[in-house]
Every structure is written in C-alpha cells, then in structure tokens.
Design a protein around this motif. Structure first.
Motif, mmCIF file in Angstrom:
data_model
loop_
_atom_site.group_PDB
_atom_site.id
_atom_site.type_symbol
_atom_site.label_atom_id
_atom_site.label_comp_id
_atom_site.label_asym_id
_atom_site.label_seq_id
_atom_site.Cartn_x
_atom_site.Cartn_y
_atom_site.Cartn_z
ATOM 1 N N UNK A 19 0.825 -1.206 0.000
ATOM 2 C CA UNK A 19 0.000 0.000 0.000
ATOM 3 C C UNK A 19 0.857 1.253 0.000
ATOM 4 N N UNK A 20 1.960 1.223 0.762
ATOM 5 C CA UNK A 20 2.833 2.407 0.842
ATOM 6 C C UNK A 20 3.532 2.658 -0.481
ATOM 7 N N UNK A 21 3.949 1.598 -1.160
ATOM 8 C CA UNK A 21 4.684 1.754 -2.423
ATOM 9 C C UNK A 21 3.797 2.357 -3.514
ATOM 10 N N UNK A 27 -2.575 15.071 -5.286
ATOM 11 C CA UNK A 27 -4.006 15.052 -4.979
ATOM 12 C C UNK A 27 -4.863 14.926 -6.226
ATOM 13 N N UNK A 28 -4.275 15.061 -7.417
ATOM 14 C CA UNK A 28 -5.051 14.925 -8.661
ATOM 15 C C UNK A 28 -5.465 13.482 -8.842
ATOM 16 N N UNK A 29 -6.714 13.220 -9.171
ATOM 17 C CA UNK A 29 -7.242 11.872 -9.284
ATOM 18 C C UNK A 29 -7.495 11.518 -10.751
ATOM 19 N N UNK A 30 -6.847 10.462 -11.203
ATOM 20 C CA UNK A 30 -7.123 9.872 -12.516
ATOM 21 C C UNK A 30 -7.918 8.613 -12.286
ATOM 22 N N UNK A 31 -8.569 8.082 -13.340
ATOM 23 C CA UNK A 31 -9.304 6.819 -13.150
ATOM 24 C C UNK A 31 -8.423 5.733 -12.559
ATOM 25 N N UNK A 32 -7.156 5.675 -13.000
ATOM 26 C CA UNK A 32 -6.263 4.637 -12.475
ATOM 27 C C UNK A 32 -5.968 4.857 -10.991
ATOM 28 N N UNK A 33 -5.787 6.147 -10.616
ATOM 29 C CA UNK A 33 -5.487 6.437 -9.214
ATOM 30 C C UNK A 33 -6.703 6.171 -8.337
ATOM 31 N N UNK A 34 -7.914 6.449 -8.873
ATOM 32 C CA UNK A 34 -9.124 6.145 -8.109
ATOM 33 C C UNK A 34 -9.220 4.648 -7.845
ATOM 34 N N UNK A 35 -8.828 3.867 -8.838
ATOM 35 C CA UNK A 35 -8.829 2.408 -8.677
ATOM 36 C C UNK A 35 -7.830 1.997 -7.595
ATOM 37 N N UNK A 36 -6.665 2.701 -7.601
ATOM 38 C CA UNK A 36 -5.652 2.385 -6.576
ATOM 39 C C UNK A 36 -6.170 2.738 -5.184
ATOM 40 N N UNK A 37 -6.892 3.883 -5.056
ATOM 41 C CA UNK A 37 -7.437 4.262 -3.762
ATOM 42 C C UNK A 37 -8.406 3.202 -3.242
ATOM 43 N N UNK A 38 -9.221 2.700 -4.118
ATOM 44 C CA UNK A 38 -10.167 1.663 -3.706
ATOM 45 C C UNK A 38 -9.431 0.423 -3.235
ATOM 46 N N UNK A 39 -8.353 0.118 -3.956
ATOM 47 C CA UNK A 39 -7.563 -1.059 -3.576
ATOM 48 C C UNK A 39 -6.916 -0.855 -2.204
ATOM 49 N N UNK A 41 -8.025 1.000 0.248
ATOM 50 C CA UNK A 41 -9.058 0.871 1.277
ATOM 51 C C UNK A 41 -9.372 -0.588 1.557
ATOM 52 N N UNK A 42 -9.373 -1.385 0.496
ATOM 53 C CA UNK A 42 -9.617 -2.824 0.662
ATOM 54 C C UNK A 42 -8.494 -3.452 1.491
ATOM 55 N N UNK A 43 -7.212 -3.044 1.197
ATOM 56 C CA UNK A 43 -6.071 -3.589 1.940
ATOM 57 C C UNK A 43 -6.135 -3.191 3.418
ATOM 58 N N UNK A 44 -6.555 -1.950 3.685
ATOM 59 C CA UNK A 44 -6.682 -1.523 5.070
ATOM 60 C C UNK A 44 -7.715 -2.345 5.817
#
Length: 467
Positions: A19-21, A27-39, A41-44
C-alpha cells in the motif's frame, strides 16, 4: 515452522508495504489512481481483519497455557505472556493449581511491572610487595591485597614480588518491582572472581581462569531483607577509598553472610549466620560448626549535611563440642564533612567475641584457656581516614588502621597475632567519568605474643572502569 500468528503478521506487513509503495503522490485523481485508492481501502480493511485474528490467536494461546498449567505437576510449564510475540515462551517453575485456575507462581519472559538492571566494574591490580621476615606464598590472599595475618614474622630473609591480576572485577544484576498496592520488591545478586580459583596456582601458567564467587544474593520486601549481604553491623559509608581491595583491614568490621533483616526508620535488626572460630593451644583458628543460635545485631544511624553516625551492637553464642559462652561487641562509625573538599571517616569497634567480624578473621572468636574453658577473645580495633579532593578529577586519602588482641600466651602460645597496624596514602585520578587510575603506598606490621614483628611495604596501582 512459523506459527499461524507469525504468518498472519508477515501477510499484514506485506499488505502495508504494498500500500505504501503504490500510494498516490499528488491530490489529482485519474481513473487509475481512483482504482488504486479503492484497492488501498480494501487492503486496510484486510489489515484490520488480520490484526483481529492475531489478537484472537494470542488470547487462545494464553488460555491454553492456563489449562496446561492446571494439569501440570510441580515441574516446569511453558509460559506465554499476552501481548508478547506469538510463540515467545520460557521454562518457568509452577505450582499445581485447581483446574481452571492459574498457578500461584509463574514466570514469563516479559515482566512489564519489573525493572531489570545490571552493572559492575573491570579492575586491574598491579602490586609490588616487599616483606622483612619471609615469604608470602603465591596465589594466597596476601599476595593480592592487604591481609594482616599474612605478613610474615621471623620466617626467613625478606622477599619481594610483583603480581598482576583482575580477580576483583565484579558483576551485579538486580530486579526492582512496585505493585499496585505499593509493595516494593528487590532482588540482587553480585559476584566477583576472587576466591573460587585461588587454590589453583598453576593456572597462572597460561589461562588465569578464576571461577565466579558469590558476594551478595538477597531479596527485599518493603522493610524486610532475606539472603546474603553485608552484616547489619557493617557501616559501608565509613570506609575510606583505597586502591587496595579494602586497605584499612586491621580495624574494619567486615562480614558478608546470610541473614534476615528488618529496617524501620533509623533502626535495623538482624539474625545472621552463626559460626565460632577458636584457638586451642596454638595460633591456628579452628572452626567448630556447633552453633545453634544465630548472631543478633542491632544498628542505629543518623545522617545530615555534616556527615553521618552509626552505632551497632552484636550478641553471639560461641560454642564448641565441649563448651559454650557468649560474646558481645559494640561498633561506632561515621564520617564528617570538613568543608567542600575534605572528609573524615572512622570506625572504632571492640568487645569479647568480636573475632571473625574484624579484619578478615584477624582474631579468633574465642580460645580454650589453661583451665580448659572456652573464653571469648577480647579485642579492640579501628581506623581513621582523611580524604581530600584536589579538584574535580584528582583525589587522595591518608588512612591509619590498627587492631589489638588481648592474647593469652599461656593458652595459645607465643606465636599468636597480638597486634597489627598499617598506614596508606593514595592518589586517584579520573580522566573520564567512571574511569579511575590510582596508585597507593602502604606499610603494615604484625606483632606476635612474644613481641616479634614483621613488616610489609607495597606499591599498589590500579585501573578501574565502572559500568
């Protein structure tokens, strides 16, 4: 094989690192980064679940230990401390307990309410010794520090020696604990390397190995002490600093032994290990081993900015296989602060039966008189020392010590020790905190019942680091 709890920990750590890597750098959100954020949250969420599983595993292991302990015989059980890494264990003596209840005594690898400590010092001693009346045997105490009865008298021509050793190096370990109820506990053990290997003179040939020797081993509970330590009659604060192990031995009250002690306010009382050493027709000290009443001591001490003062009394049973008597002695000791840089330290002790408490057993506790009766040996002993601090790093001590024994020559012979005395002057430099480099000049004399005497002169140097 790793335990389930350990495996879960590693999985949780891997998730956190991943998750850290891949965390977003802006702070700019792209579709790919939004997907990473969801991932992320799932890991947390998974990490929190893994943490709950680990805690449940630890609770289960702790409960299993209690169940095993309840069925254990009085032998050893494996103790796992809740909150410590899963699988951490230690062999611990336990007492049997009713089913479903924890044992009365259990030792864990972690004690959160105890404070562990250790310390000691490394000490090198280098001595050059000259005697006037004969030799001091190699490997004996008189070659390693000032031992009054080792000064030879009329034993031949004078001798000279040089000896190096590190046997007085010391280690100690302690455990302190304060309970929620306010009870205080302390356990302490201390050892050096003098005593256990001195009979093996040959080891100076190549290894100089000396086994550890017990000095102190005791436990304290509030006002009570039980175990081996300094006799309650000893005033350590009155002892002048010396390069030698003790230095002012002739007049020093010196005894470490097993005891039970109670301290309240300025007072302390003890029951201590009894032992009778006596003379029977010769200067040799004979150990009786017949005592059945402990030595009793009482001590009172007060202190202030001026220094301190103490008075101690000792009452003893003196006993052999054929006779018995009593002994009683008194000791006054203390110190005076003579300004910011000068201190006077002193002790004066005397009485019948003081014997083995003075100067490493300088005198017997008793002797068999000409009528065959056991008599307590009278003696008086003391010392005075003056310390001067030249500056914050350099200090010196001048001290005189003496003992006089009321010897009955008709009963114990003309070769028994009647008097010893010694002078010493030292200079000790501390270039760094806890490091001492010192040199000491000393002179000692032993006089026998027949009036003959022998002298000892010594240059004693040391390097000592305390940790």
């Amino acid at each position: 094989m790793a335990s389930p709890a350990a495996a879960l920990r590693r999985a949780a750590l891997a998730c956190a690192i991943t998750a850290a890597l891949y965390a977003p750098a802006t702070s700019a959100q792209t579709p790919k980064e939004s997907e990473q954020d969801a991932r992320i949250q799932q890991l947390e969420s998974e990490l929190l679940a893994l943490k709950a599983i680990v805690q449940a595993q630890q609770a289960q292991l702790a409960g299993a230990w209690v169940e095993r302990a309840s069925d254990a015989t009085p032998a050893t059980a494996v103790a796992v401390t809740p909150g410590s890494p899963a699988g951490a264990s230690a062999a611990a003596p336990t007492a049997s307990a009713p089913a479903g209840k924890p044992p009365i005594q259990a030792t864990s690898i972690v004690n959160s309410d105890s404070r562990f400590s250790f310390g000691g010092f490394i000490k090198l001693d280098a001595l050059s010794t000259w005697t006037s009346d004969g030799p001091i045997p190699d490997g004996t105490p008189g070659r390693m520090f000032y031992f009054p009865t080792a000064t030879p008298v009329n034993q031949g021509p004078g001798e000279s020696y040089t000896d190096f050793h590190a046997q007085f190096s010391r280690l100690w370990f302690g455990v302190d604990r304060v309970t929620d109820a306010g009870d205080t506990f302390k356990a302490y053990v201390e050892m050096d390397f003098f005593g256990g290997g001195n009979s093996n003179v040959g080891n100076e040939k190549f290894s100089n190995g000396y086994p550890p020797t017990l000095r102190h081993a005791y436990v304290q509970w509030n006002k009570w002490l039980a175990g081996q330590t300094w006799s309650n009659a000893v005033d350590l604060g009155s002892l002048p600093e010396s390069v030698d192990f003790v230095g002012i031995v002739d007049g020093t009250l010196f005894a470490r032994q097993a005891q039970i002690r109670y301290t309240t306010g300025n007072w302390s009382f003890s029951l201590e290990n009894p032992q009778t050493w006596y003379q029977a027709g010769s200067p040799a000290h004979v150990q009786s081993g017949q005592n059945n009443v402990p030595d009793v001591t009482a001590r009172w001490q007060t202190k202030g900015d001026w220094g301190h003062f103490s008075v101690a009394g000792i009452a003893r049973q003196l006993r052999t296989q054929t006779d018995r008597t009593t002994g009683a002695a008194l000791s006054l000791a203390g110190s005076f602060e003579l300004g910011d840089r000068d201190t006077l330290q002193y002790t004066l002790s005397g009485g019948p039966g003081l014997g083995r408490y003075i100067g490493f057993g300088l005198a017997p506790d008793a002797y068999i008189d000409t009528d065959g009766a056991l008599e307590a040996q009278d003696l008086v002993a003391g010392f005075a020392g003056w310390r001067h601090d030249w500056n914050d790093r350099l200090r010196s001590t001048l001290a005189y010590s003496a003992a006089h024994i009321d010897t009955d020559s008709a009963a114990v012979g003309p070769l028994a020790t009647k008097k010893t005395q010694s002078w010493r002057y030292n200079l000790i430099y501390s270039p760094f905190p806890r490091l001492d480099v010192g040199a000491e000049l000393s002179w000692g004399e032993r006089t026998l019942s027949n009036g003959e005497s022998g002298e000892l002169r010594r240059l004693h140097t040391t390097v000592k680091y305390t940790f």
